[in-house]
Write an enzyme that holds these catalytic residues in place. Sequence first.
Site, PDB file in Angstrom:
ATOM      1  N   LYS A 123       0.883  -1.064  -0.033  1.00 31.42           N
ATOM      2  CA  LYS A 123      -0.222  -0.099   0.180  1.00 31.42           C
ATOM      3  C   LYS A 123       0.787   1.278   0.028  1.00 31.42           C
ATOM      4  O   LYS A 123       0.696   2.308  -0.709  1.00 31.42           O
ATOM      5  CB  LYS A 123      -1.093   0.029   1.307  1.00 31.42           C
ATOM      6  CG  LYS A 123      -1.921   1.097   1.469  1.00 31.42           C
ATOM      7  CD  LYS A 123      -2.421   1.142   2.463  1.00 31.42           C
ATOM      8  CE  LYS A 123      -3.451   2.345   2.918  1.00 31.42           C
ATOM      9  NZ  LYS A 123      -2.566   3.727   2.909  1.00 31.42           N
ATOM     10  N   LYS A 169       1.137  11.593   4.555  1.00 29.58           N
ATOM     11  CA  LYS A 169       1.522  10.705   5.521  1.00 29.58           C
ATOM     12  C   LYS A 169       2.000   9.409   4.904  1.00 29.58           C
ATOM     13  O   LYS A 169       2.967   8.935   5.400  1.00 29.58           O
ATOM     14  CB  LYS A 169       0.374  10.234   6.566  1.00 29.58           C
ATOM     15  CG  LYS A 169       0.307   9.068   7.375  1.00 29.58           C
ATOM     16  CD  LYS A 169      -0.827   8.660   7.966  1.00 29.58           C
ATOM     17  CE  LYS A 169      -1.721   8.050   6.983  1.00 29.58           C
ATOM     18  NZ  LYS A 169      -1.860   6.772   6.504  1.00 29.58           N
TER      19      LYS A 169
END
Length: 147
Positions: A26, A94
């Site tokens: 991811k 992030k």
Amino acid sequence: MVVKPILVESESRFYLGDVGNGAAMKLVVNMMMGSMMATLAEGLLLSEKVGLDPNVLVEVLSQGAISAPMYSMKGPSMIKSAYPTAFPLKHQQKDMRLALGLAESVSQPTPIAAAANELYKVAKARGLSDDDFSAVIESLRAKLGSS
């Protein structure tokens, strides 16, 4: 019983091996997506600056080997400075930060992602955290305004 991670993207499923590999995948995918978006922002602004129609650029990008659905989906709204949130910029930044940390942990250089991350940080500082990650273009617009 050990559960092995399976990443589900769209209708496909991918066996990724050990626990933690799904999270790593991811981060790698989102790092690439963030870098692509920053490059799209640069291209849109450059095309405009040299007198090309950025809408035509988006159309050209939808053809051939460079085609990526993200360009067609996000390009038109970026040209209009509209950023309806599908993936918040703060989450993109992030993930960029975490992917850079992952790369550092295995001594893998990621200079392109690092440069893109800096643009996301500037966009966050400009109050765009909750806008779509395509608002990263505003970081570059700000640089144009100050030059």
